[in-house]
Design an enzyme around this catalytic site. Structure first.
Site, PDB file in Angstrom:
ATOM      1  N   SER A 170       0.827  -1.196   0.000  1.00  0.00           N
ATOM      2  CA  SER A 170       0.000   0.000   0.000  1.00  0.00           C
ATOM      3  C   SER A 170       0.872   1.261   0.000  1.00  0.00           C
ATOM      4  CB  SER A 170      -0.962  -0.044   1.190  1.00  0.00           C
ATOM      5  OG  SER A 170      -2.026   0.854   1.027  1.00  0.00           O
ATOM      6  N   ASP A 345      -8.021  -6.379  -5.932  1.00  0.00           N
ATOM      7  CA  ASP A 345      -7.897  -5.046  -5.342  1.00  0.00           C
ATOM      8  C   ASP A 345      -8.258  -3.993  -6.388  1.00  0.00           C
ATOM      9  OD1 ASP A 345      -7.249  -2.779  -3.946  1.00  0.00           O
ATOM     10  OD2 ASP A 345      -5.091  -3.167  -3.866  1.00  0.00           O
ATOM     11  N   HIS A 403      -6.039  -6.611  -1.568  1.00  0.00           N
ATOM     12  CA  HIS A 403      -5.009  -5.668  -1.126  1.00  0.00           C
ATOM     13  C   HIS A 403      -4.033  -6.316  -0.152  1.00  0.00           C
ATOM     14  CE1 HIS A 403      -3.661  -1.487  -0.809  1.00  0.00           C
ATOM     15  NE2 HIS A 403      -3.565  -1.641   0.500  1.00  0.00           N
TER      16      HIS A 403
END
Length: 444
Positions: A170, A345, A403
């Site tokens: 991320s 994601d 994710h």
């Protein structure tokens, strides 16, 4: 009278047995305890320290002084790496209840040492003596990470020659290239023996990435043509603000765009289209605020753990829309780089990463773009994803993951990181045509 001691002894034994049986089992089994954990003082910032938890390799295949050291950085900005530790890739995880740790079948410390850092200071259990000490840009992040890792190596004699791999997901899509760029450019002969950088579902080149949202959602069937046009207009607002260097406003516009996508799609989370509820990272918060967890990790019982720091997030608002792509470009000329994304994601997934990858200024880009994308199958022969590799760059799309790739596909993520570090399977010099122990194969 002679029988009284016997009766007393029996009663005492019974009471002791009952009291022992009534004690709850420890929250952390012995195998779940970190090898070491605590604080790494940042000497130029008096009173500030970076919290760490280290797990030595369970089954190293080389002497410990030569065993790779994998460093994990969480995203956010402002989120604790204890999320990665106890929800994703650490040896024990909380998956259903905060009071129950479960052994992780895909722990990343099977072959390697695994170091979790609460970065930057002010995040998780890390301590910032004052707000002025908290980084607000990637240069400062890199400086602090380097100081922390050097301190860790100094505290552990025999670790100085261990090959180091920085990994994260991320917003660590900026942290990881930042520390790599810093070491390669300014500390190439320093104490940290950098051998590779791995970014999972990273936010690295935000302007390029958010431009893909509308078209990706449209062709996934999640929005119609009218909604696609609305999203394209919202995207352009953030992009235009970024190009005008109005960084805070651009970041705010991006968050508004993500909220709009959430409203249009009705998904439980943009991080994984297959989930009916958000990821349960709240379980880690509950776990970390338990007295036993704080005792085991070596932090004060009065410390209050938050998954993500709002203060740190706000301090990084000017940084959100800035690109770290140039750092990746510099690194991939000099060390191994792995970019991987869970295919479910919507926020920082495959399409958004490929968008900026194909525009990199890198001598090996043309060869990479023409390289074959190979099918990766797990040890059961099931498609686990797709691997494209050329030179020092590897790209992996992970099937069935969102994710939080290590949380969704624990064993596959471990196999991926092990084979990448060791340069075997689809990351080796030759194409593998048969199933290998790690599960990486080429499709027939």
């Amino acid at each position: 009278m002679e029988h009284v001691p016997t009766v007393f002894f029996l009663l005492s034994t019974l009471l002791i047995a009952v009291s022992v049986e009534s004690l709850p089992p420890p929250l952390f089994p012995d195998e779940a305890l970190p090898t070491k954990s605590g604080y790494l003082p940042l000497k130029p910032a008096p009173g500030s320290s970076m919290f760490y938890a280290f797990y030595e390799a369970q089954k190293p295949t080389s002497p410990l002084p030569d065993t790779p050291l994998v460093v994990w950085l969480q995203g956010g900005p402002g989120c604790s790496s204890m999320i990665g530790n106890f929800y994703e890739l650490g040896p024990w995880r909380v998956m259903s209840r905060a009071t129950e740790l479960e052994r992780n079948p895909g722990a990343w410390n099977r072959l390697f040492g695994l170091l979790f850092l609460d970065n930057p200071i002010g995040v998780g259990f890390s301590i910032a003596a004052s707000e002025e000490h908290i980084p607000t840009n990637q240069r400062q992040v890199a400086e602090h990470l380097y100081l922390a890792l050097v301190e860790f190596l100094d505290q552990n004699p025999g670790f100085e020659n261990r090959p180091v791999y920085f990994t994260g997901e991320s917003y660590a899509g900026k942290y990881v290239p930042a520390i790599g760029y810093y070491i390669l450019k300014e500390k190439p002969n320093g104490k940290v023996k950098l051998k590779g950088l791995a970014i999972g579902n990273g936010l690295t080149d935000p302007v390029a990435q958010i431009k893909t949202y509308a078209v990706n959602l449209y062709y996934s069937g999640l929005v119609n043509a009218k909604q696609k046009n609305q999203l394209e207009k919202a995207q352009e607002i953030s992009v235009a603000l970024a190009k005008s260097r109005k960084w805070r406003e651009a970041a705010d516009a991006r968050y508004e765009l993500l909220a709009l996508i959430g409203n249009m799609t009705g998904l439980a989370t943009l991080f994984n289209t297959a989930r009916s509820e958000p990821y349960r990272t709240d379980l880690v918060v509950d776990l970390m605020n338990k007295r036993e967890a704080k005792r085991v990790l070596g932090v004060s019982e009065t410390a209050r753990f938050e998954e993500c720091s709002d203060d740190v997030d706000d301090l990084f608002r000017e940084d959100v829309m800035k690109s770290a792509k140039f750092m990746v470009e510099y690194a991939v000329e000099r060390t191994n780089v792995l970019l991987y994304q869970g295919m479910l994601d919507l926020q920082d997934g495959v399409v958004s990463t490929e968008e900026w990858m194909r525009t990199m200024k890198w001598s090996g880009l043309e060869m990479f773009l023409s390289a074959e994308r190979r099918v990766w199958k797990d040890s059961e022969g099931v498609v686990a994803g797709y691997v494209q590799r050329s030179g020092k760059l590897s790209h992996v799309a992970v099937s069935g993951a969102g994710h939080f790739v290590p949380s969704d596909k624990a064993v596959n993520s471990r196999d991926m990181i092990e084979d990448w570090v060791l340069g075997r399977g689809l990351f080796g010099g030759e194409v593998v045509k048969q199933t290998i122990s790690s599960g990486f194969t080429e499709s027939s």
